[in-house]
Design a protein around this motif. Structure first.
Motif, PDB file in Angstrom:
ATOM      1  N   PHE A   1     -54.000  44.966  76.986  1.00  0.00           N
ATOM      2  CA  PHE A   1     -54.242  45.543  78.310  1.00  0.00           C
ATOM      3  C   PHE A   1     -55.752  45.522  78.574  1.00  0.00           C
ATOM      4  CE2 PHE A   1     -54.989  49.229  81.113  1.00  0.00           C
ATOM      5  CZ  PHE A   1     -54.164  48.877  82.174  1.00  0.00           C
ATOM      6  N   THR A   2     -56.194  44.581  79.381  1.00  0.00           N
ATOM      7  CA  THR A   2     -57.629  44.405  79.622  1.00  0.00           C
ATOM      8  C   THR A   2     -57.904  44.201  81.116  1.00  0.00           C
ATOM      9  OG1 THR A   2     -57.384  42.043  79.148  1.00  0.00           O
ATOM     10  CG2 THR A   2     -58.137  43.464  77.336  1.00  0.00           C
ATOM     11  N   PRO A   3     -57.664  45.220  81.934  1.00  0.00           N
ATOM     12  CA  PRO A   3     -57.950  45.093  83.368  1.00  0.00           C
ATOM     13  C   PRO A   3     -59.459  45.023  83.609  1.00  0.00           C
ATOM     14  CG  PRO A   3     -57.488  47.379  82.826  1.00  0.00           C
ATOM     15  CD  PRO A   3     -57.219  46.578  81.579  1.00  0.00           C
ATOM     16  N   PRO A   4     -59.897  44.497  84.738  1.00  0.00           N
ATOM     17  CA  PRO A   4     -61.327  44.483  85.053  1.00  0.00           C
ATOM     18  C   PRO A   4     -61.887  45.905  85.102  1.00  0.00           C
ATOM     19  CG  PRO A   4     -60.090  43.091  86.568  1.00  0.00           C
ATOM     20  CD  PRO A   4     -59.076  43.874  85.809  1.00  0.00           C
ATOM     21  N   VAL A   5     -63.094  46.082  84.616  1.00  0.00           N
ATOM     22  CA  VAL A   5     -63.693  47.420  84.600  1.00  0.00           C
ATOM     23  C   VAL A   5     -65.112  47.369  85.147  1.00  0.00           C
ATOM     24  CG1 VAL A   5     -62.309  48.116  82.612  1.00  0.00           C
ATOM     25  CG2 VAL A   5     -64.615  47.239  82.250  1.00  0.00           C
ATOM     26  N   SER A   6     -65.545  48.515  85.663  1.00  0.00           N
ATOM     27  CA  SER A   6     -66.927  48.699  86.105  1.00  0.00           C
ATOM     28  C   SER A   6     -67.596  49.690  85.160  1.00  0.00           C
ATOM     29  CB  SER A   6     -66.974  49.239  87.537  1.00  0.00           C
ATOM     30  OG  SER A   6     -66.427  48.325  88.449  1.00  0.00           O
ATOM     31  N   LEU A   7     -68.705  49.273  84.589  1.00  0.00           N
ATOM     32  CA  LEU A   7     -69.422  50.094  83.619  1.00  0.00           C
ATOM     33  C   LEU A   7     -70.627  50.727  84.319  1.00  0.00           C
ATOM     34  CD1 LEU A   7     -69.963  48.780  80.004  1.00  0.00           C
ATOM     35  CD2 LEU A   7     -71.230  50.699  80.961  1.00  0.00           C
ATOM     36  N   LEU A   8     -70.670  52.067  84.372  1.00  0.00           N
ATOM     37  CA  LEU A   8     -71.716  52.796  85.090  1.00  0.00           C
ATOM     38  C   LEU A   8     -72.731  53.357  84.101  1.00  0.00           C
ATOM     39  CD1 LEU A   8     -69.427  54.844  87.554  1.00  0.00           C
ATOM     40  CD2 LEU A   8     -70.050  52.408  87.620  1.00  0.00           C
ATOM     41  N   LYS A   9     -74.011  52.997  84.280  1.00  0.00           N
ATOM     42  CA  LYS A   9     -75.066  53.417  83.356  1.00  0.00           C
ATOM     43  C   LYS A   9     -76.199  54.108  84.120  1.00  0.00           C
ATOM     44  CE  LYS A   9     -75.588  52.210  79.537  1.00  0.00           C
ATOM     45  NZ  LYS A   9     -75.266  52.846  78.215  1.00  0.00           N
ATOM     46  N   PRO A  10     -76.240  55.441  84.125  1.00  0.00           N
ATOM     47  CA  PRO A  10     -77.397  56.134  84.718  1.00  0.00           C
ATOM     48  C   PRO A  10     -78.631  55.945  83.833  1.00  0.00           C
ATOM     49  CG  PRO A  10     -75.506  57.614  84.374  1.00  0.00           C
ATOM     50  CD  PRO A  10     -75.245  56.367  83.599  1.00  0.00           C
TER      51      PRO A  10
ATOM     52  N   SER B   1     -76.296  59.933  90.731  1.00  0.00           N
ATOM     53  CA  SER B   1     -76.384  58.504  90.429  1.00  0.00           C
ATOM     54  C   SER B   1     -75.004  57.919  90.167  1.00  0.00           C
ATOM     55  CB  SER B   1     -77.318  58.263  89.245  1.00  0.00           C
ATOM     56  OG  SER B   1     -76.761  58.748  88.044  1.00  0.00           O
ATOM     57  N   LEU B   2     -74.121  58.696  89.534  1.00  0.00           N
ATOM     58  CA  LEU B   2     -72.746  58.230  89.319  1.00  0.00           C
ATOM     59  C   LEU B   2     -72.024  58.036  90.647  1.00  0.00           C
ATOM     60  CD1 LEU B   2     -71.634  60.439  86.270  1.00  0.00           C
ATOM     61  CD2 LEU B   2     -72.292  58.027  86.247  1.00  0.00           C
ATOM     62  N   GLN B   3     -72.265  58.937  91.588  1.00  0.00           N
ATOM     63  CA  GLN B   3     -71.638  58.828  92.903  1.00  0.00           C
ATOM     64  C   GLN B   3     -72.075  57.548  93.606  1.00  0.00           C
ATOM     65  OE1 GLN B   3     -69.339  60.854  94.443  1.00  0.00           O
ATOM     66  NE2 GLN B   3     -69.329  59.337  96.095  1.00  0.00           N
ATOM     67  N   ARG B   4     -73.363  57.231  93.522  1.00  0.00           N
ATOM     68  CA  ARG B   4     -73.865  56.016  94.161  1.00  0.00           C
ATOM     69  C   ARG B   4     -73.290  54.764  93.496  1.00  0.00           C
ATOM     70  NH1 ARG B   4     -78.181  56.079  97.411  1.00  0.00           N
ATOM     71  NH2 ARG B   4     -77.344  54.017  97.888  1.00  0.00           N
ATOM     72  N   MET B   5     -73.185  54.778  92.169  1.00  0.00           N
ATOM     73  CA  MET B   5     -72.606  53.620  91.476  1.00  0.00           C
ATOM     74  C   MET B   5     -71.123  53.488  91.775  1.00  0.00           C
ATOM     75  SD  MET B   5     -74.568  53.419  87.774  1.00  0.00           S
ATOM     76  CE  MET B   5     -74.569  55.179  87.396  1.00  0.00           C
ATOM     77  N   LEU B   6     -70.422  54.611  91.901  1.00  0.00           N
ATOM     78  CA  LEU B   6     -69.002  54.570  92.250  1.00  0.00           C
ATOM     79  C   LEU B   6     -68.795  53.843  93.581  1.00  0.00           C
ATOM     80  CD1 LEU B   6     -66.029  55.515  91.924  1.00  0.00           C
ATOM     81  CD2 LEU B   6     -66.701  57.636  93.074  1.00  0.00           C
ATOM     82  N   GLU B   7     -69.654  54.130  94.535  1.00  0.00           N
ATOM     83  CA  GLU B   7     -69.531  53.514  95.862  1.00  0.00           C
ATOM     84  C   GLU B   7     -69.741  52.002  95.802  1.00  0.00           C
ATOM     85  OE1 GLU B   7     -72.505  55.637  98.000  1.00  0.00           O
ATOM     86  OE2 GLU B   7     -71.362  57.520  98.055  1.00  0.00           O
ATOM     87  N   ALA B   8     -70.526  51.547  94.811  1.00  0.00           N
ATOM     88  CA  ALA B   8     -70.815  50.112  94.706  1.00  0.00           C
ATOM     89  C   ALA B   8     -69.916  49.391  93.707  1.00  0.00           C
ATOM     90  CB  ALA B   8     -72.280  49.917  94.306  1.00  0.00           C
TER      91      ALA B   8
ATOM     92  N   GLY C   1     -63.311  64.011  92.635  1.00  0.00           N
ATOM     93  CA  GLY C   1     -64.429  63.086  92.551  1.00  0.00           C
ATOM     94  C   GLY C   1     -65.643  63.690  91.857  1.00  0.00           C
ATOM     95  N   PHE C   2     -66.728  62.946  91.855  1.00  0.00           N
ATOM     96  CA  PHE C   2     -67.953  63.427  91.217  1.00  0.00           C
ATOM     97  C   PHE C   2     -68.536  64.625  91.957  1.00  0.00           C
ATOM     98  CE2 PHE C   2     -68.265  58.888  89.656  1.00  0.00           C
ATOM     99  CZ  PHE C   2     -67.944  59.213  88.349  1.00  0.00           C
ATOM    100  N   THR C   3     -68.210  64.747  93.243  1.00  0.00           N
ATOM    101  CA  THR C   3     -68.701  65.889  94.015  1.00  0.00           C
ATOM    102  C   THR C   3     -68.309  67.209  93.364  1.00  0.00           C
ATOM    103  OG1 THR C   3     -68.534  64.617  96.064  1.00  0.00           O
ATOM    104  CG2 THR C   3     -68.618  67.006  96.276  1.00  0.00           C
ATOM    105  N   ALA C   4     -67.128  67.235  92.758  1.00  0.00           N
ATOM    106  CA  ALA C   4     -66.618  68.481  92.176  1.00  0.00           C
ATOM    107  C   ALA C   4     -67.404  68.940  90.955  1.00  0.00           C
ATOM    108  CB  ALA C   4     -65.137  68.303  91.811  1.00  0.00           C
TER     109      ALA C   4
END
Length: 407
Positions: free
Chosen positions: A42-51, A120-127, A227-230
């Motif tokens: 199981f290897t779906p595409p992933v987005s890796l977020l690095k602050p 920063s996580l919120q901004r990366m989530l949007e992108a 979401g990250f807002t919480a």
């Protein structure tokens, strides 16, 4: 009075021994689950977020480990507060060597949240392009099979979040076999003390929290949990994110794949400040559990019992009680280090752990001596429930607003 203190020390040794037995059971259970794990396709595409926040020692090597993943499709997003942040420059330099890995570089400006990392996580989530999000701190390094291991549990649709245990890695120095003595002590605490607590909590209560060095989330589950807002107003954003995921009915999984968490503090002052900040944050996020931590230490009670047994002219009893405390700490460190986090400095760190256990008790005590923490050069006041408020002031002298609060 000495008899009372001897009894108190004996009771502490008893509770810490019971805790050690629980850790042993948790470690053996963890090792069994690892042995039973099967390779997953199981290897779906992933987005890796690095602050990122500034350049740190060996940052380039740590970031490069994420570009070297044995994984079909993934992208890496980096975000710092300012576009000229030195950490972003390091990330760009590494990315140039791996043009086949899609990479994005963002800056987020000043945060509307008390916790700037969450912004920063919120901004990366949007992108981010993909629905599986891998969140990892800048002081972490991983092996090439990391993404395959942490994404595999999402083959179960009930899984909303995956997190990892980690072993502490001391920065190079010349004071302790090539490693900084104080960062070595902190690394041992991270590998053994932290992992032990997680193993016992997961065994007795199940996972209802996450660990910041790695949090993997399904985007739709994150949205349903707020979401990250919480979690933007919390110091322990990792704890709260896992807590919210569990509260919304999503399964939180403790991966059997350990990662490396590099210790950036080489002096006693910086190391102590970091550990007290972490313990103070835990005190506000989990007040009852943090208070109960006092029952898990061993060396303070062994020392207390031994001193008073000697004062009462019982030297054999003193040696036995202190020796028992020391031996159980070494055995605990060897077991968790070997079976759980796979510590390459197993016996050296195991022998060092009794010293860390004693220091850990002092840091735990210090966590009750104030409500402020220093983080990234700014002072924050911790509030009930784990919320935090920046003590910095605006130009007109008024306190900076907390912004919206969240339950």
């Amino acid at each position: 009075m000495m008899l009372v203190l001897l009894v108190l020390g004996f009771l502490g040794i008893t509770t810490s021994t019971i805790y050690t037995i629980l850790v042993v059971l948790g470690a053996l259970r963890f090792a069994y689950h690892r042995r039973m794990a099967r390779a997953s396709e199981f290897t779906p595409p992933v987005s890796l977020l690095k602050p990122l926040h500034g350049s740190e020692q060996e940052l380039e090597l740590r970031l490069e480990s994420f570009f070297q993943q044995d994984y079909p499709v993934f992208e890496i997003l980096f975000c710092a507060r300012r576009d000229h942040d030195p950490g972003l420059s390091v990330a760009m330099r590494v990315a140039e060597r791996y043009p086949h890995v899609p990479t994005k570089f963002l800056s987020c400006g000043e945060s509307p949240y008390a916790n700037a990392k969450v912004w920063s996580l919120q901004r990366m989530l949007e992108a981010a392009e993909h629905r599986i999000l891998v969140i990892s701190d800048s002081d972490v390094s991983v092996t090439p099979d990391y993404l395959r291991a942490v994404v595999a549990p999402f083959a179960d649709d009930r899984t909303g979040l995956v997190t990892c245990l980690y072993r502490g890695v001391a920065l190079p120095a010349t004071t302790f076999k090539g490693r900084s003595f104080w960062s070595s002590l902190e690394a041992v605490g991270m590998s053994i003390e932290m992992s032990s607590g997680v193993l016992v909590a997961e065994m007795l209560e199940g996972m209802a929290f996450a660990l910041g060095p790695t949090m993997v989330v399904r985007r739709d589950c994150l949205d349903r949990a707020g979401g990250f807002t919480a979690v933007g107003e919390y110091l322990g954003d990792d704890f709260m994110l896992g807590n919210l995921m569990a509260a919304h009915g999503h399964k939180v999984v403790l991966s059997t794949h350990p990662i490396e968490h590099h210790i950036l503090n080489t002096s006693f002052v910086s190391s102590a400040r970091h550990q007290i900040r972490w313990m103070r944050g835990t005190r506000f996020s989990r007040p009852k559990g943090h208070f109960g931590t006092v029952l898990t230490f061993s060396m303070p009670y062994g020392l207390l019992a031994a001193v008073n047994a000697l004062a009462l002219h019982h030297p054999v009893l003193a040696v036995f009680l202190f020796g028992w405390s020391w031996a159980t700490r070494v055995a605990l460190a060897a077991l968790v280090g070997g079976f759980v986090v796979r510590d390459p400095h197993l016996w050296g760190n195991a022998l060092l752990y009794p010293v860390r256990d004693l220091l850990g008790f002092l840091f735990w005590s210090a966590s009750y001596l104030g409500n402020d923490v220093l983080w990234r050069g700014e002072v924050y006041e911790l509030l009930r429930g784990g919320l935090m408020r920046n003590r910095s002031h605006s130009a007109d002298g008024d306190p900076v607003s907390l912004g919206p609060s969240h339950p």
